[in-house]
Design an enzyme around this catalytic site. Structure first.
Site, PDB file in Angstrom:
ATOM      1  N   SER A 234       0.826  -1.208   0.000  1.00 26.12           N
ATOM      2  CA  SER A 234       0.000   0.000   0.000  1.00 26.12           C
ATOM      3  C   SER A 234       0.869   1.270   0.000  1.00 26.12           C
ATOM      4  CB  SER A 234      -0.884  -0.008   1.243  1.00 26.12           C
ATOM      5  OG  SER A 234      -0.055  -0.077   2.388  1.00 26.12           O
ATOM      6  N   GLY A 238       4.469   2.273   1.760  1.00 20.77           N
ATOM      7  CA  GLY A 238       5.557   2.870   0.987  1.00 20.77           C
ATOM      8  C   GLY A 238       6.031   4.183   1.594  1.00 20.77           C
ATOM      9  N   GLU A 255       6.692  -0.129  -5.208  1.00 21.13           N
ATOM     10  CA  GLU A 255       5.589  -0.541  -6.095  1.00 21.13           C
ATOM     11  C   GLU A 255       4.314  -0.477  -5.258  1.00 21.13           C
ATOM     12  OE1 GLU A 255       5.924  -1.250  -9.253  1.00 21.13           O
ATOM     13  OE2 GLU A 255       8.077  -1.540  -9.461  1.00 21.13           O
TER      14      GLU A 255
HETATM   15  P1  NAD Z   1       0.365  -3.751   2.828  1.00 23.92           P
HETATM   16  O1  NAD Z   1       0.956  -2.417   2.589  1.00 23.92           O
HETATM   17  O2  NAD Z   1      -0.600  -3.905   3.937  1.00 23.92           O
HETATM   18  O3  NAD Z   1       1.530  -4.819   3.113  1.00 23.92           O
HETATM   19  C1  NAD Z   1       2.545  -5.083   2.177  1.00 23.92           C
HETATM   20  C2  NAD Z   1       3.783  -5.598   2.873  1.00 23.92           C
HETATM   21  O4  NAD Z   1       4.413  -4.520   3.582  1.00 23.92           O
HETATM   22  C3  NAD Z   1       3.539  -6.698   3.919  1.00 23.92           C
HETATM   23  O5  NAD Z   1       4.574  -7.634   3.805  1.00 23.92           O
HETATM   24  C4  NAD Z   1       3.637  -5.931   5.226  1.00 23.92           C
HETATM   25  O6  NAD Z   1       4.006  -6.731   6.322  1.00 23.92           O
HETATM   26  C5  NAD Z   1       4.725  -4.924   4.902  1.00 23.92           C
HETATM   27  N1  NAD Z   1       4.736  -3.684   5.701  1.00 23.92           N
HETATM   28  C6  NAD Z   1       3.678  -2.949   6.079  1.00 23.92           C
HETATM   29  N2  NAD Z   1       4.096  -1.827   6.722  1.00 23.92           N
HETATM   30  C7  NAD Z   1       5.453  -1.888   6.752  1.00 23.92           C
HETATM   31  C8  NAD Z   1       6.464  -1.030   7.277  1.00 23.92           C
HETATM   32  N3  NAD Z   1       6.163   0.103   7.912  1.00 23.92           N
HETATM   33  N4  NAD Z   1       7.761  -1.379   7.114  1.00 23.92           N
HETATM   34  C9  NAD Z   1       8.079  -2.529   6.456  1.00 23.92           C
HETATM   35  N5  NAD Z   1       7.156  -3.395   5.953  1.00 23.92           N
HETATM   36  C10 NAD Z   1       5.863  -3.067   6.092  1.00 23.92           C
HETATM   37  O7  NAD Z   1      -0.287  -4.210   1.428  1.00 23.92           O
HETATM   38  P2  NAD Z   1      -1.248  -5.440   1.104  1.00 23.92           P
HETATM   39  O8  NAD Z   1      -2.602  -5.204   1.703  1.00 23.92           O
HETATM   40  O9  NAD Z   1      -0.549  -6.739   1.391  1.00 23.92           O
HETATM   41  O10 NAD Z   1      -1.338  -5.324  -0.498  1.00 23.92           O
HETATM   42  C11 NAD Z   1      -2.239  -4.516  -1.182  1.00 23.92           C
HETATM   43  C12 NAD Z   1      -1.583  -3.238  -1.678  1.00 23.92           C
HETATM   44  O11 NAD Z   1      -0.424  -3.550  -2.425  1.00 23.92           O
HETATM   45  C13 NAD Z   1      -2.473  -2.458  -2.623  1.00 23.92           C
HETATM   46  O12 NAD Z   1      -2.375  -1.090  -2.298  1.00 23.92           O
HETATM   47  C14 NAD Z   1      -1.885  -2.741  -3.983  1.00 23.92           C
HETATM   48  O13 NAD Z   1      -2.162  -1.756  -4.959  1.00 23.92           O
HETATM   49  C15 NAD Z   1      -0.437  -2.829  -3.659  1.00 23.92           C
HETATM   50  N6  NAD Z   1       0.302  -3.574  -4.678  1.00 23.92           N
HETATM   51  C16 NAD Z   1       1.085  -2.862  -5.551  1.00 23.92           C
HETATM   52  C17 NAD Z   1       1.761  -3.528  -6.567  1.00 23.92           C
HETATM   53  C18 NAD Z   1       2.600  -2.768  -7.552  1.00 23.92           C
HETATM   54  O14 NAD Z   1       3.411  -3.397  -8.220  1.00 23.92           O
HETATM   55  N7  NAD Z   1       2.462  -1.462  -7.692  1.00 23.92           N
HETATM   56  C19 NAD Z   1       1.667  -4.921  -6.677  1.00 23.92           C
HETATM   57  C20 NAD Z   1       0.884  -5.613  -5.764  1.00 23.92           C
HETATM   58  C21 NAD Z   1       0.202  -4.916  -4.759  1.00 23.92           C
END
Ligand code: NAD
Length: 500
Positions: A234, A238, A255
């Site tokens: 998300s 990021g 990403e």
């Molecule tokens: P999320 O952000 O909740 O989690 C993604 C990952 O980040 C997990 O492994 C989580 O443990 C880790 N994380 C979360 N906060 C963190 C921090 N502060 N420091 C380090 N790691 C951390 O996302 P999600 O719900 O698993 O996935 C959905 C999101 O991902 C959507 O917004 C989607 O658009 C995006 N996404 C983007 C792409 C792309 O290539 N642009 C591809 C797939 C998914």
């Protein structure tokens, strides 16, 4: 449930993990039931993994790149052999339909093939020097341990996009998968270990998986021994990572979220539009970063397009992702369902007219199957500008192409976009500098999905990172500019005189 979970886990060589009794509960969205409870990496284990990764990097960078490519070739071979089993596990753990689970593993195989070729093409440059008897060149060197943080919706392909390139580039890898999909990561690690045994000379810990949640990711992101962070998830995640990484000047490949639009022009082939929109907006139950979320339709064909879409949306088959009949599986969890419903409520408050969106309940109390929603909006309001990770397609009307492009670009995210048109001028304008501001701009295909040959990623709040094809490999290496003097004079650049 009719699923034989043990059989799927055994086929992936990870049946033993369900005997763990750790704090991380793993659920399958197929039925909502718990399928494992895993141990998570402690702070000391994360620390040890970083030390191991540094040692693995020190050894791996000495291996010639084409030999490193051989390891990735073997990875592709093992993935081909394990495609069915891993595809099923992806489907079980993430809820995407089996065809898409298999497609995800195919994407891993494709990037391995790409990376093997790349292992002989990590080209530098020779640059003309202004000084006599001098040559300049640019060379590319391995970067260091690479942290790969992945999201639940592409639980294995995103690791492969990063790891296949990082490994041929000479980097070691630490993988922090989503806490919602750790089993697929463990299955891939089992495959990777088989590959290392076949390869024979891979350093220990070349790729390590650390199971854990946000805290585990945070510890790794803050660690100055990791020069490169590739994070998918998300925009919230990021933003958090970018801040910490910037403080220590780490390189990031981000990403993040998308809010992808399609423009339907009067000359579009409407039959093709409906088929493209169906997959792009409803596929993976709207849980792709490239899912079509906004359809911007010319007023002259608006009613026709809406009527055709409503028909398809009513007929789409929703059900267990492991059944051949299903086209739409479940949402990942209750939180995703709640987010979908608050978004629909907000859209109604903004004047939106909703069809679909209701829960389909016969799979059990803890499984969240929904009928994808179409929402006719009077304008691109705040809720439309926000990424809701669920199958909601907002429909907007336009009169001029300039308006449509302004709507396409009028959101904080910049991942993917499409135009549907038979008019060459419209198509070219859309892909030009005056058109879509996204990292991906397509003509007559939907915005969702991608082939590994192109660079994948997007602008603005999508994070700016590029992965996969084209020259994305440069993100995994450090660049050195070298000037070599093969004469005995020492001319200075810009004609500067400095004689001692
Ligand atoms: P999320 O952000 O909740 O989690 C993604 C990952 O980040 C997990 O492994 C989580 O443990 C880790 N994380 C979360 N906060 C963190 C921090 N502060 N420091 C380090 N790691 C951390 O996302 P999600 O719900 O698993 O996935 C959905 C999101 O991902 C959507 O917004 C989607 O658009 C995006 N996404 C983007 C792409 C792309 O290539 N642009 C591809 C797939 C998914």
């Amino acid at each position: 449930m009719s699923l034989d979970i043990n059989k799927i886990l055994s086929a992936n060589g990870i049946a033993a993990v369900i005997r763990q009794d750790g704090p991380l509960k793993v659920f399958t969205p197929v039925s909502g039931e718990q399928i494992a409870s895993l141990n998570v990496a402690s702070a000391a284990e994360v620390e040890q993994a970083v030390i191991t990764s540094q040692a693995a990097f020190a050894a791996w960078r000495k291996v010639p790149a084409p030999r490193r490519g051989e390891l990735v070739r073997l990875l592709g071979e093992e993935l081909r052999a394990g495609k069915d089993a891993l595809g099923q596990l992806v489907s079980l753990e993430s809820g995407k339909i089996l065809q898409e689970g298999l497609g995800e593993v195919q994407e891993m195989i494709d990037i391995c093939d790409f990376a093997v070729g790349l292992s002989r093409q990590l080209y530098g440059l020779n640059i003309a020097s202004e000084r006599p008897h001098h040559r300049m060149m640019e060379s590319w060197h391995p970067m260091g341990p690479c942290l790969v943080v992945t999201a639940f919706n592409f639980p294995v392909a995103v690791w492969a996009w990063n790891a296949a390139l990082a490994l041929v580039c000479g980097d070691s890898v630490i993988w922090k998968p989503s806490e919602k999909t750790p089993l697929t990561a463990l299955a891939v690690q089992a495959i990777f270990e088989r590959v290392c045994t076949r390869f024979g000379a891979a350093p220990a810990g070349l790729n390590q998986v650390l199971i854990g949640g946000r805290e585990c990711g945070e510890q790794l992101v803050a660690d100055a021994r990791i020069p490169l962070i590739s994070a998918t998830g998300s925009t919230r995640m990021g933003r958090a990572i970018a801040g910490v990484a910037a403080q220590r000047f780490a390189r990031t490949i981000l990403e993040l979220g998308g809010n992808n639009a399609g423009i339907v022009c009067p000359s579009a082939d409407l039959d093709l539009v409906v088929r493209a929109v169906a997959f792009a907006a409803m596929g993976t139950a709207g849980q792709r970063c490239t899912t079509l979320r906004r359809l911007i339709v010319h007023a002259s064909v608006y009613d026709q397009v809406i009527a055709a879409l409503k028909n398809v949306y009513q007929q789409v088959r929703i059900g267990s992702p492991l059944s051949k009949d299903s086209m739409i599986g479940p949402l990942i969890d209750k939180a995703a369902f709640d987010a979908m419903h608050s978004a629909l409520e907000a859209a109604v408050k903004d004047g939106g007219k909703v069809s679909g969106g209701e829960r389909v309940t016969d799979a059990g109390a803890h499984a969240y199957y929904v009928r994808p929603a179409l929402v006719e909006m009077p304008a691109q309001t705040d809720i439309v500008r926000h990424e809701t990770f669920a199958p909601i397609l907002y429909l907007l009307k336009y009169e001029t192409l300039e308006q449509a492009i302004a709507l396409n670009n009028g959101v904080p995210q910049g991942l993917s976009s499409s135009i549907f048109t038979g008019n060459m001028r419209e198509a070219e304008l859309f892909v030009s500098a005056l058109g879509s501001d996204c990292g991906i701009a397509n003509v007559n295909i939907g915005p969702s999905g991608a082939e590994i040959g192109g660079a994948f990623g997007g602008e603005k709040e999508t994070g700016g990172g590029r992965e996969s094809g084209s020259d994305a490999w440069k993100g995994y290496m450090r660049r050195a500019t070298n000037t070599i003097n093969y004469g005995s004079d020492l001319p200075l650049a810009q004609g500067i005189e400095f004689s001692v």
